[in-house]
Design a protein around this motif. Structure first.
Motif, PDB file in Angstrom:
ATOM      1  N   ALA A 103       0.844  -1.194   0.000  1.00  0.00           N
ATOM      2  CA  ALA A 103       0.000   0.000   0.000  1.00  0.00           C
ATOM      3  C   ALA A 103       0.874   1.237   0.000  1.00  0.00           C
ATOM      4  O   ALA A 103       1.930   1.272   0.632  1.00  0.00           O
ATOM      5  CB  ALA A 103      -0.898  -0.013   1.221  1.00  0.00           C
ATOM      6  N   TYR A 104       0.433   2.241  -0.747  1.00  0.00           N
ATOM      7  CA  TYR A 104       1.082   3.548  -0.705  1.00  0.00           C
ATOM      8  C   TYR A 104       0.527   4.212   0.544  1.00  0.00           C
ATOM      9  O   TYR A 104      -0.617   4.651   0.559  1.00  0.00           O
ATOM     10  CB  TYR A 104       0.737   4.298  -1.983  1.00  0.00           C
ATOM     11  CG  TYR A 104       1.400   5.644  -2.162  1.00  0.00           C
ATOM     12  CD1 TYR A 104       2.598   5.963  -1.536  1.00  0.00           C
ATOM     13  CD2 TYR A 104       0.829   6.596  -2.982  1.00  0.00           C
ATOM     14  CE1 TYR A 104       3.194   7.190  -1.726  1.00  0.00           C
ATOM     15  CE2 TYR A 104       1.423   7.827  -3.182  1.00  0.00           C
ATOM     16  CZ  TYR A 104       2.598   8.122  -2.540  1.00  0.00           C
ATOM     17  OH  TYR A 104       3.191   9.338  -2.724  1.00  0.00           O
ATOM     18  N   ALA A 105       1.319   4.213   1.590  1.00  0.00           N
ATOM     19  CA  ALA A 105       0.830   4.527   2.929  1.00  0.00           C
ATOM     20  C   ALA A 105      -0.012   5.798   2.942  1.00  0.00           C
ATOM     21  O   ALA A 105       0.400   6.841   2.453  1.00  0.00           O
ATOM     22  CB  ALA A 105       2.008   4.682   3.877  1.00  0.00           C
ATOM     23  N   GLU A 135       0.965   1.147  -8.494  1.00  0.00           N
ATOM     24  CA  GLU A 135      -0.140   1.796  -9.212  1.00  0.00           C
ATOM     25  C   GLU A 135       0.075   3.310  -9.261  1.00  0.00           C
ATOM     26  O   GLU A 135      -0.157   3.953 -10.282  1.00  0.00           O
ATOM     27  CB  GLU A 135      -1.475   1.489  -8.513  1.00  0.00           C
ATOM     28  CG  GLU A 135      -1.970   0.074  -8.724  1.00  0.00           C
ATOM     29  CD  GLU A 135      -3.144  -0.285  -7.832  1.00  0.00           C
ATOM     30  OE1 GLU A 135      -3.912  -1.188  -8.215  1.00  0.00           O
ATOM     31  OE2 GLU A 135      -3.306   0.317  -6.749  1.00  0.00           O
ATOM     32  N   HIS A 136       0.504   3.854  -8.134  1.00  0.00           N
ATOM     33  CA  HIS A 136       0.723   5.307  -8.072  1.00  0.00           C
ATOM     34  C   HIS A 136       1.817   5.748  -9.040  1.00  0.00           C
ATOM     35  O   HIS A 136       1.651   6.731  -9.777  1.00  0.00           O
ATOM     36  CB  HIS A 136       1.080   5.708  -6.639  1.00  0.00           C
ATOM     37  CG  HIS A 136       1.617   7.096  -6.527  1.00  0.00           C
ATOM     38  ND1 HIS A 136       0.878   8.202  -6.899  1.00  0.00           N
ATOM     39  CD2 HIS A 136       2.819   7.579  -6.124  1.00  0.00           C
ATOM     40  CE1 HIS A 136       1.608   9.294  -6.716  1.00  0.00           C
ATOM     41  NE2 HIS A 136       2.795   8.942  -6.259  1.00  0.00           N
ATOM     42  N   MET A 137       2.923   5.047  -9.066  1.00  0.00           N
ATOM     43  CA  MET A 137       4.026   5.458  -9.938  1.00  0.00           C
ATOM     44  C   MET A 137       3.652   5.260 -11.414  1.00  0.00           C
ATOM     45  O   MET A 137       3.986   6.093 -12.260  1.00  0.00           O
ATOM     46  CB  MET A 137       5.314   4.729  -9.572  1.00  0.00           C
ATOM     47  CG  MET A 137       5.796   5.115  -8.163  1.00  0.00           C
ATOM     48  SD  MET A 137       7.580   4.920  -7.884  1.00  0.00           S
ATOM     49  CE  MET A 137       7.727   3.157  -7.748  1.00  0.00           C
ATOM     50  N   LEU A 158       9.588   6.714 -11.778  1.00  0.00           N
ATOM     51  CA  LEU A 158      10.519   6.276 -10.728  1.00  0.00           C
ATOM     52  C   LEU A 158      10.558   7.203  -9.516  1.00  0.00           C
ATOM     53  O   LEU A 158      11.339   6.967  -8.585  1.00  0.00           O
ATOM     54  CB  LEU A 158      11.935   6.162 -11.323  1.00  0.00           C
ATOM     55  CG  LEU A 158      12.067   5.236 -12.546  1.00  0.00           C
ATOM     56  CD1 LEU A 158      13.490   5.290 -13.080  1.00  0.00           C
ATOM     57  CD2 LEU A 158      11.669   3.811 -12.199  1.00  0.00           C
ATOM     58  N   HIS A 159       9.701   8.215  -9.481  1.00  0.00           N
ATOM     59  CA  HIS A 159       9.901   9.290  -8.494  1.00  0.00           C
ATOM     60  C   HIS A 159       9.818   8.816  -7.047  1.00  0.00           C
ATOM     61  O   HIS A 159      10.434   9.405  -6.179  1.00  0.00           O
ATOM     62  CB  HIS A 159       8.918  10.446  -8.745  1.00  0.00           C
ATOM     63  CG  HIS A 159       7.518  10.183  -8.306  1.00  0.00           C
ATOM     64  ND1 HIS A 159       6.608   9.495  -9.077  1.00  0.00           N
ATOM     65  CD2 HIS A 159       6.866  10.488  -7.154  1.00  0.00           C
ATOM     66  CE1 HIS A 159       5.468   9.409  -8.435  1.00  0.00           C
ATOM     67  NE2 HIS A 159       5.587   9.992  -7.258  1.00  0.00           N
ATOM     68  N   ASP A 160       9.051   7.770  -6.781  1.00  0.00           N
ATOM     69  CA  ASP A 160       8.904   7.321  -5.393  1.00  0.00           C
ATOM     70  C   ASP A 160       9.716   6.068  -5.079  1.00  0.00           C
ATOM     71  O   ASP A 160       9.499   5.428  -4.050  1.00  0.00           O
ATOM     72  CB  ASP A 160       7.422   7.059  -5.072  1.00  0.00           C
ATOM     73  CG  ASP A 160       6.708   8.322  -4.610  1.00  0.00           C
ATOM     74  OD1 ASP A 160       7.391   9.283  -4.202  1.00  0.00           O
ATOM     75  OD2 ASP A 160       5.466   8.343  -4.631  1.00  0.00           O
ATOM     76  N   ILE A 161      10.654   5.721  -5.932  1.00  0.00           N
ATOM     77  CA  ILE A 161      11.458   4.508  -5.697  1.00  0.00           C
ATOM     78  C   ILE A 161      12.220   4.633  -4.370  1.00  0.00           C
ATOM     79  O   ILE A 161      12.543   3.630  -3.728  1.00  0.00           O
ATOM     80  CB  ILE A 161      12.408   4.263  -6.898  1.00  0.00           C
ATOM     81  CG1 ILE A 161      12.851   2.809  -6.960  1.00  0.00           C
ATOM     82  CG2 ILE A 161      13.598   5.216  -6.902  1.00  0.00           C
ATOM     83  CD1 ILE A 161      11.828   1.867  -7.517  1.00  0.00           C
ATOM     84  N   TRP A 216       1.565  15.790 -11.541  1.00  0.00           N
ATOM     85  CA  TRP A 216       1.157  14.425 -11.927  1.00  0.00           C
ATOM     86  C   TRP A 216       1.172  13.526 -10.697  1.00  0.00           C
ATOM     87  O   TRP A 216       0.292  12.681 -10.525  1.00  0.00           O
ATOM     88  CB  TRP A 216       2.089  13.865 -13.002  1.00  0.00           C
ATOM     89  CG  TRP A 216       2.122  14.669 -14.264  1.00  0.00           C
ATOM     90  CD1 TRP A 216       1.045  15.263 -14.882  1.00  0.00           C
ATOM     91  CD2 TRP A 216       3.269  14.992 -15.059  1.00  0.00           C
ATOM     92  NE1 TRP A 216       1.464  15.915 -16.005  1.00  0.00           N
ATOM     93  CE2 TRP A 216       2.812  15.773 -16.153  1.00  0.00           C
ATOM     94  CE3 TRP A 216       4.622  14.689 -14.972  1.00  0.00           C
ATOM     95  CZ2 TRP A 216       3.684  16.257 -17.135  1.00  0.00           C
ATOM     96  CZ3 TRP A 216       5.482  15.166 -15.948  1.00  0.00           C
ATOM     97  CH2 TRP A 216       5.024  15.936 -17.013  1.00  0.00           C
ATOM     98  N   ASP A 217       2.183  13.707  -9.874  1.00  0.00           N
ATOM     99  CA  ASP A 217       2.304  12.929  -8.637  1.00  0.00           C
ATOM    100  C   ASP A 217       1.026  13.088  -7.794  1.00  0.00           C
ATOM    101  O   ASP A 217       0.439  12.114  -7.311  1.00  0.00           O
ATOM    102  CB  ASP A 217       3.538  13.454  -7.878  1.00  0.00           C
ATOM    103  CG  ASP A 217       3.831  12.741  -6.583  1.00  0.00           C
ATOM    104  OD1 ASP A 217       3.155  11.746  -6.272  1.00  0.00           O
ATOM    105  OD2 ASP A 217       4.756  13.186  -5.881  1.00  0.00           O
ATOM    106  N   ASP A 218       0.569  14.321  -7.654  1.00  0.00           N
ATOM    107  CA  ASP A 218      -0.613  14.589  -6.837  1.00  0.00           C
ATOM    108  C   ASP A 218      -1.894  14.016  -7.455  1.00  0.00           C
ATOM    109  O   ASP A 218      -2.838  13.688  -6.743  1.00  0.00           O
ATOM    110  CB  ASP A 218      -0.778  16.101  -6.625  1.00  0.00           C
ATOM    111  CG  ASP A 218       0.382  16.694  -5.847  1.00  0.00           C
ATOM    112  OD1 ASP A 218       0.885  16.013  -4.933  1.00  0.00           O
ATOM    113  OD2 ASP A 218       0.797  17.828  -6.153  1.00  0.00           O
TER     114      ASP A 218
HETATM  115 FE   LIG Z   1       4.444  10.141  -5.440  1.00  0.00          FE
END
Ligand SMILES: [Fe+2]
Length: 194
Positions: free
Chosen positions: A24-26, A34-36, A58-61, A160-162
């Motif tokens: 889960a994306y906390a 899914e988020h990335m 890759l931003h949240d790797i 995009w992240d948001d």
């Molecule tokens: Fe993110």
């Protein structure tokens, strides 16, 4: 399964996506993978350059590589997943990729300080982490951020992240991006850094 060659960064990322992407994306209602993938899809939909699509993907790797482990809503300190993600990828990918990743949290703090409507668009989890990340930038920080070569791209990535947090939205797979990532790889790898 772990990649056999530790210098093969795409195999390493692929392994992380498959082994840990379903976590889960906390604080959010979707998984990290899914988020990335949604963030990358939004970059593609806007016709962003390949470096920025890779950064979005890759931003949240860094959530998986930080020595502090993953972020959770109970955290009372920032774990700097922006820095750890950029460090993992530096030398493998060009600065147009890694700098946008390094700046994607700063971009949130920047937007909170410069766009009066932005803060209300953040998810509850993102609002919570904002306070851990230093809150909106002050004037000095804004000026320094604007000096960053890739600050405008980091702001695009941030939006995009948001937006890439839609529960159940179907996207393509990580594998579909492998040719794009392969194309962007530094021919010399980290050892070739000057
Ligand atoms: Fe993110």
């Amino acid at each position: 399964m772990h990649p056999t060659d530790p210098t093969d960064i795409i195999a390493l990322i692929d392994d992380i996506f498959h082994r840990r992407g379903a976590e889960a994306y906390a604080g959010e209602s979707l998984t990290v993978a899914e988020h990335m993938l949604q963030t990358a899809a939004l970059a593609e939909a806007e016709g962003a350059p390949e470096t920025l699509i890779a950064a979005a993907l890759l931003h949240d790797i860094g959530h998986f590589t930080s020595e502090f482990g993953e972020y959770t809503p109970a955290d009372t300190e920032d774990k700097h997943h922006d820095e750890s993600g950029a460090e993992l990828l530096e030398g493998h990918f060009p600065p147009a990729v890694t700098e946008c990743i390094r700046l994607h949290v700063a971009a949130k703090r920047y937007l909170c300080a410069t766009d009066p409507t932005y803060a209300n668009t953040l998810s509850p989890a993102s609002k919570h982490s904002l306070s851990l990340q230093g809150g909106p930038m002050n004037e000095t920080e804004i000026a320094a951020f604007q000096e960053e070569t890739f600050h405008a791209d980091a702001v695009r990535l941030r939006r995009w992240d948001d937006s890439g947090k839609v529960e159940g939205l179907q996207t393509t797979t990580f594998a579909a991006y492998k040719p794009l990532l392969q194309k962007l790889l530094s021919p010399t790898g980290p050892a070739g850094r000057i």
